[in-house]
Design an enzyme around this catalytic site. Structure first.
Site, PDB file in Angstrom:
ATOM      1  N   ASP A 197       4.681  28.790 -25.829  1.00  0.00           N
ATOM      2  CA  ASP A 197       6.027  28.813 -24.566  1.00  0.00           C
ATOM      3  C   ASP A 197       6.441  30.520 -24.040  1.00  0.00           C
ATOM      4  OD1 ASP A 197       7.853  28.058 -22.503  1.00  0.00           O
ATOM      5  OD2 ASP A 197       7.492  25.364 -23.967  1.00  0.00           O
ATOM      6  N   GLU A 226      15.196  45.247  -3.884  1.00  0.00           N
ATOM      7  CA  GLU A 226      14.784  42.776  -4.213  1.00  0.00           C
ATOM      8  C   GLU A 226      13.837  42.791  -3.213  1.00  0.00           C
ATOM      9  OE1 GLU A 226      16.140  40.094  -4.836  1.00  0.00           O
ATOM     10  OE2 GLU A 226      15.765  39.586  -3.514  1.00  0.00           O
ATOM     11  N   LYS A 252      -2.659  51.034  -4.629  1.00  0.00           N
ATOM     12  CA  LYS A 252      -2.585  49.519  -4.582  1.00  0.00           C
ATOM     13  C   LYS A 252      -3.563  48.637  -3.418  1.00  0.00           C
ATOM     14  CE  LYS A 252       1.122  48.142  -7.143  1.00  0.00           C
ATOM     15  NZ  LYS A 252       0.061  47.518  -7.926  1.00  0.00           N
ATOM     16  N   THR A 261       1.505  52.413  -2.617  1.00  0.00           N
ATOM     17  CA  THR A 261       1.527  51.207  -2.299  1.00  0.00           C
ATOM     18  C   THR A 261       0.565  51.538  -1.685  1.00  0.00           C
ATOM     19  OG1 THR A 261       3.636  51.258  -1.549  1.00  0.00           O
ATOM     20  CG2 THR A 261       1.805  49.434  -0.514  1.00  0.00           C
ATOM     21  N   SER A 292      -3.780  40.660  -7.128  1.00  0.00           N
ATOM     22  CA  SER A 292      -4.657  41.704  -8.327  1.00  0.00           C
ATOM     23  C   SER A 292      -5.695  40.851  -9.181  1.00  0.00           C
ATOM     24  CB  SER A 292      -3.669  42.619  -9.030  1.00  0.00           C
ATOM     25  OG  SER A 292      -2.832  43.730  -7.968  1.00  0.00           O
ATOM     26  N   HIS A 297      17.858  54.458   3.573  1.00  0.00           N
ATOM     27  CA  HIS A 297      17.519  53.913   4.933  1.00  0.00           C
ATOM     28  C   HIS A 297      17.348  52.870   5.571  1.00  0.00           C
ATOM     29  CE1 HIS A 297      13.996  52.088   2.544  1.00  0.00           C
ATOM     30  NE2 HIS A 297      14.751  51.494   2.839  1.00  0.00           N
ATOM     31  N   HIS A 298      17.804  52.047   4.978  1.00  0.00           N
ATOM     32  CA  HIS A 298      18.745  50.973   5.697  1.00  0.00           C
ATOM     33  C   HIS A 298      19.779  51.113   6.479  1.00  0.00           C
ATOM     34  CE1 HIS A 298      16.589  47.621   3.967  1.00  0.00           C
ATOM     35  NE2 HIS A 298      16.235  48.670   2.591  1.00  0.00           N
ATOM     36  N   SER A 339      20.669  32.889 -12.670  1.00  0.00           N
ATOM     37  CA  SER A 339      19.428  31.780 -13.193  1.00  0.00           C
ATOM     38  C   SER A 339      18.683  33.115 -13.041  1.00  0.00           C
ATOM     39  CB  SER A 339      19.522  31.108 -11.910  1.00  0.00           C
ATOM     40  OG  SER A 339      18.131  30.962 -11.922  1.00  0.00           O
ATOM     41  N   SER A 340      18.456  34.398 -11.769  1.00  0.00           N
ATOM     42  CA  SER A 340      17.793  35.196 -12.198  1.00  0.00           C
ATOM     43  C   SER A 340      17.763  35.969 -13.081  1.00  0.00           C
ATOM     44  CB  SER A 340      17.996  35.835 -11.042  1.00  0.00           C
ATOM     45  OG  SER A 340      17.435  35.240  -9.400  1.00  0.00           O
ATOM     46  N   ARG A 342      18.348  41.626  17.523  1.00  0.00           N
ATOM     47  CA  ARG A 342      18.674  40.865  16.434  1.00  0.00           C
ATOM     48  C   ARG A 342      19.641  40.040  16.456  1.00  0.00           C
ATOM     49  NH1 ARG A 342      18.257  42.998  10.124  1.00  0.00           N
ATOM     50  NH2 ARG A 342      18.109  40.899   9.562  1.00  0.00           N
ATOM     51  N   HIS A 370      19.399  30.458   7.138  1.00  0.00           N
ATOM     52  CA  HIS A 370      17.568  31.049   6.834  1.00  0.00           C
ATOM     53  C   HIS A 370      17.602  32.802   5.832  1.00  0.00           C
ATOM     54  CE1 HIS A 370      13.695  31.747   7.882  1.00  0.00           C
ATOM     55  NE2 HIS A 370      13.389  33.255   8.403  1.00  0.00           N
ATOM     56  N   HIS A 416      17.341  46.761  -1.588  1.00  0.00           N
ATOM     57  CA  HIS A 416      16.246  47.338  -1.781  1.00  0.00           C
ATOM     58  C   HIS A 416      14.928  47.228  -2.658  1.00  0.00           C
ATOM     59  CE1 HIS A 416      13.027  49.264   1.334  1.00  0.00           C
ATOM     60  NE2 HIS A 416      12.730  49.997  -0.807  1.00  0.00           N
ATOM     61  N   TYR A 466      11.384  45.059  -2.783  1.00  0.00           N
ATOM     62  CA  TYR A 466      10.316  44.927  -4.502  1.00  0.00           C
ATOM     63  C   TYR A 466       9.917  43.842  -5.148  1.00  0.00           C
ATOM     64  CZ  TYR A 466       9.397  48.837  -1.669  1.00  0.00           C
ATOM     65  OH  TYR A 466       9.257  50.358  -0.791  1.00  0.00           O
ATOM     66  N   TRP A 475      22.595  37.827   6.508  1.00  0.00           N
ATOM     67  CA  TRP A 475      22.480  37.954   5.158  1.00  0.00           C
ATOM     68  C   TRP A 475      22.484  38.953   4.053  1.00  0.00           C
ATOM     69  CZ3 TRP A 475      18.947  40.124   1.052  1.00  0.00           C
ATOM     70  CH2 TRP A 475      18.614  40.783   1.249  1.00  0.00           C
TER      71      TRP A 475
END
Lengths: 528, 37
Positions: A109, A258, A334, A331, A271, A305-306, A172-173, A453, A80, A256, A260, A145
């Site tokens: 293009d 990722e 924003k 943040t 925006s 921090h993870h 690809s990314s 979890r 998932h 991390h 963002y 994951w």
């Protein structure tokens, strides 16, 4: 907003010349075709990941084991996450970028049109590898994951398929990101200076730099797992002198930023929408750009921090705690700017604005729980509990996904030539908003009470909130079918959209007819 | 075929960014392979 001299009638033509049928889609180099394919792909993956989520919630509806085996439950939670992150959210934003960035900057293009085709067509084989891994001996990878070692080093061949899928999706990314950077830097119309660009282009430019920096790091990490598994290395194998915790450092150095990568383009979409429906220019455009860049730079300095629970020196804990809290500043800038844009605006709440406003409310809740998780002593308590699950779903579902829906309702008129149904759009929003909160808000309480979890069973004391979350999840899942109906109706017909589909919409994309012709801006507009 | 300065600039920037990505990938693996942890 800049004024422009541009003749939309002669600047492009609607006709598509070239192969038709399947070959058109296999060989297309048109950014709009490729954008459409990205979005269809991501929606299919979103539904696949959603079915996995609903199976998880069905199992957790009541204590005990009733629907799936524990091993399969672990595969479901892992897949998932992988499917939603790499198959749904990221490709959806790339689809938006493909469709909108050339239109927004007045380019005909993307810079590398053929590579663009290749970037997309790498994804379906990667998805087949990933989803097909359910059917190999031992099933799909069940390492979470994050694919932490040593689990990922020990898993069956489903892990190898996941590694190859991640390699392919990573390539690809990276190709997509290079395309976006080059397009934004080199393909802007005359007069479209960087600080005149729509904010969506800015957020995507910065996101693309993040992708180029961190996707290779993930590729490196999973390659090391692969060599540990099959080629006798011991990067993460403690028995051979390796260090499993090092995997976590490398993974989160990718992981991390990722986060963002999945939220900055969402900020860009919101925006674009809020000024349109507040009928005011975006408040603090330059500060939005600097805030986006600040978030991106800080994202490289917060990864551990993870990992507070792995044990680290107090100085390390303090550094990563304060660095993480610092991200709240840009943040906050924003969120302030979005609210200030709405302040005393002539507001109206059509579907895109509803989703964008809803985004601000629920994303901010996710932001605040993120701050709570950033506090090292609290994080050590809530690590791997449902509090964290609640936090990141508020950021990724109510953040990224809600912004994607906001953007879809906003630009559907430009993509299809028809206005989406307001009634269904609002129904979709309110059902999603209510069921989302029924699903994920109770998870905060479950986490604080200590429910771990990634476990298919739980103590009796957690039963009520879990039942509530499961009911909410099925409601949320079914609500997404409303969007499918909106899409089909919008493609097949409906009220014709004008070139400027929304009254106060600003930008080059609204100067071309709706639907946007197959070729646009073959003669570059001049922005003054 | 006439050379297009913008196309050349695109390719130059694209190759540079690709080289940066490849550099990160190799660095991550080689750092730990060559120098250990």
């Amino acid at each position: 907003m800049a004024t422009l001299t541009h003749d939309p009638i002669h600047a492009g033509h609607a006709a598509h010349h070239g192969p038709t049928g399947l070959m058109r889609w296999l060989t297309t180099t048109n950014h709009k075709d490729i954008g459409t394919m990205y979005m269809i792909f991501s929606f299919i993956m979103f539904l696949s990941g959603g079915v996995m989520a609903l199976t998880i919630r069905a199992e957790l509806f009541q204590p005990g084991l009733q629907v799936v085996e524990p091993e399969f439950f672990n595969q479901l939670t892992t897949m998932h996450g992988l499917v939603m992150v790499f198959g749904a959210i990221m490709p959806a934003f790339v689809g938006f970028a493909n469709w909108m960035i050339p239109l927004m900057i007045g380019a005909s293009d993307m810079a590398f049109a053929r590579m663009n085709n290749w970037s997309f067509w790498l994804l379906p084989p990667a998805a087949i590898l990933l989803l097909g891994s359910f059917f190999v001996p031992g099933g799909a990878t069940a390492a979470g994951w994050t694919l932490y070692a040593p689990l990922s080093v020990q898993m069956g061949m489903g892990m190898d398929l996941a590694i190859f899928a991640i390699h392919i999706m990573g390539i690809s990314s990276i190709m997509g990101a290079i395309n976006i950077v080059v397009t934004v830097l080199n393909m802007r119309a005359p007069g479209m200076t960087m600080m005149k660009m729509p904010l969506f282009c800015w957020t995507w430019l910065i996101t693309a730099y993040l992708l180029i920096a961190v996707m290779p790091v993930l590729a490196g990490a999973v390659t090391m797992i692969l060599t540990d598994r099959h080629f006798g290395t011991s990067f993460f194998n403690a028995a051979g002198g390796g260090d499993p915790v090092m995997y976590q450092h490398i993974f989160w150095f990718f992981g991390h930023p990722e986060v963002y990568i999945m939220i900055l383009p969402a900020f860009g979409i919101v925006s674009q929408i809020i000024p349109t429906f507040a009928r005011k220019p975006l408040f603090g455009y330059a500060s939005m750009v600097y805030a986006t860049a600040s978030i991106a730079i800080l994202s490289f300095a917060v990864w551990a921090h993870h990992m507070f629970a792995t044990g680290m020196p107090a100085a390390g804990q303090l550094f990563f705690m304060y660095a993480t809290m610092l991200i709240a500043v840009p943040t906050g800038v924003k969120v302030f700017n979005w609210v200030a844009t709405m302040w005393r605006g002539a507001l109206s709440f059509e579907s895109p604005m509803l989703w964008a406003t809803g985004f601000i409310f629920v994303f901010t809740i996710g932001g605040f729980t993120g701050l709570i998780c950033a506090i090292a002593p609290i994080d050590i308590q809530v690590q791997d509990t449902y509090y964290v699950v609640a936090h990141f779903h508020y950021v990724l579902v109510a953040g990224s996904l809600f912004a994607l829906f906001a953007g879809a309702y906003f630009w559907l008129p430009k993509w299809t030539g028809h206005m989406p149904s307001e009634f269904l759009g609002k129904l979709h929003f309110w059902c999603s908003m209510v069921f989302f909160n029924i699903t994920f808000f109770p998870m905060h309480f479950l986490g604080l009470a200590g429910m771990p979890r990634r476990i298919p069973d739980y103590a009796l004391q957690f039963a009520d909130f879990n039942a509530m979350a499961s009911v909410g999840a099925f409601g949320f899942g079914l609500s997404q079918l409303i969007f499918l109906v909106v899409l089909v109706k919008c493609v097949r017909g409906g009220r014709k959209a004008e070139a400027r589909a929304w009254e106060a919409a600003e930008g080059l994309e609204w100067t071309v007819p709706s639907p946007a012709p197959h070729h646009t801006f073959e003669v570059a507009p001049v922005v003054r | 075929m006439k050379s297009d300065p913008r196309r050349a600039a695109n390719i130059r920037t694209g190759l540079l960014l690709g080289a940066v990505a490849l550099g990160f990938f190799l660095f991550v693996i080689l750092k730990y392979k060559v120098f250990g942890q």
